[in-house]
Design an enzyme around this catalytic site. Structure first.
Site, PDB file in Angstrom:
ATOM      1  N   ILE A  81       0.856  -1.572  -0.214  1.00 29.54           N
ATOM      2  CA  ILE A  81       0.536  -0.287  -0.256  1.00 29.54           C
ATOM      3  C   ILE A  81       1.308   1.263   0.249  1.00 29.54           C
ATOM      4  CG2 ILE A  81      -0.382   0.352   1.940  1.00 29.54           C
ATOM      5  CD1 ILE A  81      -3.567   0.588   2.041  1.00 29.54           C
ATOM      6  N   ASN A 106      -2.246   2.140  15.777  1.00 25.39           N
ATOM      7  CA  ASN A 106      -2.563   2.054  16.950  1.00 25.39           C
ATOM      8  C   ASN A 106      -3.179   3.474  17.475  1.00 25.39           C
ATOM      9  OD1 ASN A 106      -0.105   3.347  18.315  1.00 25.39           O
ATOM     10  ND2 ASN A 106       0.682   1.343  17.262  1.00 25.39           N
ATOM     11  N   VAL A 111       1.774  -3.272   9.165  1.00 29.32           N
ATOM     12  CA  VAL A 111       1.689  -2.071   7.465  1.00 29.32           C
ATOM     13  C   VAL A 111       1.492  -0.166   8.211  1.00 29.32           C
ATOM     14  CG1 VAL A 111      -0.848  -1.423   7.599  1.00 29.32           C
ATOM     15  CG2 VAL A 111       0.474  -1.286   5.668  1.00 29.32           C
ATOM     16  N   ASP A 112       1.544   0.000   9.596  1.00 19.80           N
ATOM     17  CA  ASP A 112       1.782   1.091  10.136  1.00 19.80           C
ATOM     18  C   ASP A 112       3.655   1.661  10.088  1.00 19.80           C
ATOM     19  OD1 ASP A 112       1.245   2.928  11.839  1.00 19.80           O
ATOM     20  OD2 ASP A 112       0.933   2.512  14.187  1.00 19.80           O
ATOM     21  N   SER A 164      -6.677  -5.209  10.488  1.00 18.19           N
ATOM     22  CA  SER A 164      -6.900  -5.445  12.206  1.00 18.19           C
ATOM     23  C   SER A 164      -7.055  -6.781  11.782  1.00 18.19           C
ATOM     24  CB  SER A 164      -7.988  -5.808  12.605  1.00 18.19           C
ATOM     25  OG  SER A 164      -8.591  -4.531  13.264  1.00 18.19           O
ATOM     26  N   GLY A 221      -4.049  -8.431  10.982  1.00 12.03           N
ATOM     27  CA  GLY A 221      -2.073  -8.852  11.563  1.00 12.03           C
ATOM     28  C   GLY A 221      -2.192  -8.994  12.865  1.00 12.03           C
ATOM     29  N   VAL A 222      -1.651  -8.055  13.502  1.00 13.73           N
ATOM     30  CA  VAL A 222      -1.295  -8.877  15.187  1.00 13.73           C
ATOM     31  C   VAL A 222      -2.585  -8.139  15.849  1.00 13.73           C
ATOM     32  CG1 VAL A 222       0.120  -7.064  17.062  1.00 13.73           C
ATOM     33  CG2 VAL A 222       0.878  -6.877  14.983  1.00 13.73           C
TER      34      VAL A 222
HETATM   35  P1  ADP Z   1      -3.153  -4.052  12.718  1.00 11.76           P
HETATM   36  O1  ADP Z   1      -2.761  -4.353  13.852  1.00 11.76           O
HETATM   37  O2  ADP Z   1      -4.691  -3.756  12.436  1.00 11.76           O
HETATM   38  O3  ADP Z   1      -3.286  -6.529  12.645  1.00 11.76           O
HETATM   39  P2  ADP Z   1      -0.808  -5.238  11.205  1.00 11.76           P
HETATM   40  O4  ADP Z   1      -0.241  -4.106  10.126  1.00 11.76           O
HETATM   41  O5  ADP Z   1      -0.329  -6.034  11.456  1.00 11.76           O
HETATM   42  O6  ADP Z   1      -2.172  -4.149  11.398  1.00 11.76           O
HETATM   43  O7  ADP Z   1      -2.076  -5.695  10.022  1.00 11.76           O
HETATM   44  C1  ADP Z   1      -2.980  -5.892   9.153  1.00 11.76           C
HETATM   45  C2  ADP Z   1      -2.410  -6.176   7.395  1.00 11.76           C
HETATM   46  O8  ADP Z   1      -2.070  -5.249   6.771  1.00 11.76           O
HETATM   47  C3  ADP Z   1      -2.216  -7.342   7.007  1.00 11.76           C
HETATM   48  O9  ADP Z   1      -2.218  -8.045   6.519  1.00 11.76           O
HETATM   49  C4  ADP Z   1      -0.687  -7.280   6.699  1.00 11.76           C
HETATM   50  O10 ADP Z   1      -0.313  -8.569   5.988  1.00 11.76           O
HETATM   51  C5  ADP Z   1      -0.740  -6.155   5.894  1.00 11.76           C
HETATM   52  N1  ADP Z   1      -0.206  -5.491   5.383  1.00 11.76           N
HETATM   53  C6  ADP Z   1       1.513  -5.046   5.734  1.00 11.76           C
HETATM   54  N2  ADP Z   1       2.379  -4.677   5.283  1.00 11.76           N
HETATM   55  C7  ADP Z   1       1.818  -4.334   3.966  1.00 11.76           C
HETATM   56  C8  ADP Z   1       2.257  -2.982   3.036  1.00 11.76           C
HETATM   57  N3  ADP Z   1       3.113  -2.950   3.297  1.00 11.76           N
HETATM   58  N4  ADP Z   1       0.551  -3.297   1.978  1.00 11.76           N
HETATM   59  C9  ADP Z   1       0.141  -3.385   2.844  1.00 11.76           C
HETATM   60  N5  ADP Z   1      -0.689  -4.391   3.282  1.00 11.76           N
HETATM   61  C10 ADP Z   1      -0.011  -4.647   4.006  1.00 11.76           C
END
Ligand code: ADP
Length: 168
Positions: A10, A23, A32-33, A119, A121-122
């Site tokens: 993204i 968060n 992704v953050d 939401s 991922g972690v």
């Molecule tokens: P959360 O804490 O909301 O679960 P995460 O960042 O751990 O957030 O994960 C949310 C989603 O983003 C997951 O499906 C993860 O695979 C995805 N993700 C991680 N990096 C990227 C990226 N660079 N672009 C798009 N999606 C991503």
């Protein structure tokens, strides 16, 4: 309004706004953050710190959204929203994340917006559940300004699950 499901990173999207699965601290994190903050540069963190000081001293509540500039990203804006932790917060707040982000994008005249799978991922929301909730939230959104919504999945299995749900 067109909904496009795409596998990718993204941070590379050339859209008016990308959404960050933040968060409540708004000060960055993993997943992704972290990727968005690294790609946008330090100024993004500085603007997030200002938001904390001024409008959200206790942090951004789950389901709410705030907007910042995109800085070094190709996207003009970043919309930061806090998803629910699976099993700990009301799952209905996941739809609120999408609805509030879309509303904020419209208020800022965005024609295109890209979402990660908030939401999943972690925060551990199952991807199948995410796909159902997101489908319902975006399809019921009455769009005025927004013409394109990209749902961006990072992993190939996540992508397949979303494709299947949206084609059903
Ligand atoms: P959360 O804490 O909301 O679960 P995460 O960042 O751990 O957030 O994960 C949310 C989603 O983003 C997951 O499906 C993860 O695979 C995805 N993700 C991680 N990096 C990227 C990226 N660079 N672009 C798009 N999606 C991503």
């Amino acid at each position: 309004m067109e909904i496009k499901i795409i596998q990718g990173d993204i941070t590379k999207f050339e859209v008016d706004a990308i959404v960050n699965a933040a968060n409540s601290s708004l000060l960055g994190g993993g997943g992704v953050d972290g990727a968005i903050h690294r790609a946008a540069g330090r100024e993004l963190l500085e603007e997030c710190r200002r938001i904390r000081r001024t409008s959200h001293p206790e942090g951004l509540p789950t389901g709410k959204a705030v907007i910042t500039k995109g800085y070094n990203l190709k996207a003009k804006y970043v919309i930061h929203t806090v998803g629910p932790v699976y099993g700990h917060a009301d799952i209905n707040l996941l739809a609120e994340c999408y609805k509030n982000s879309l509303k904020l994008a419209e208020e800022n005249n965005c024609r295109s917006i890209a979402f990660p799978a908030i939401s999943t991922g972690v925060y551990s929301v199952p991807i199948e559940l995410s796909a159902k909730i997101v489908k319902d939230a975006v399809k019921n959104f009455k769009s005025g300004v927004i013409k394109e919504i990209y749902l961006v999945l990072y992993g190939s299995n996540d992508y397949r699950v979303y494709k299947k749900e949206f084609e059903a």
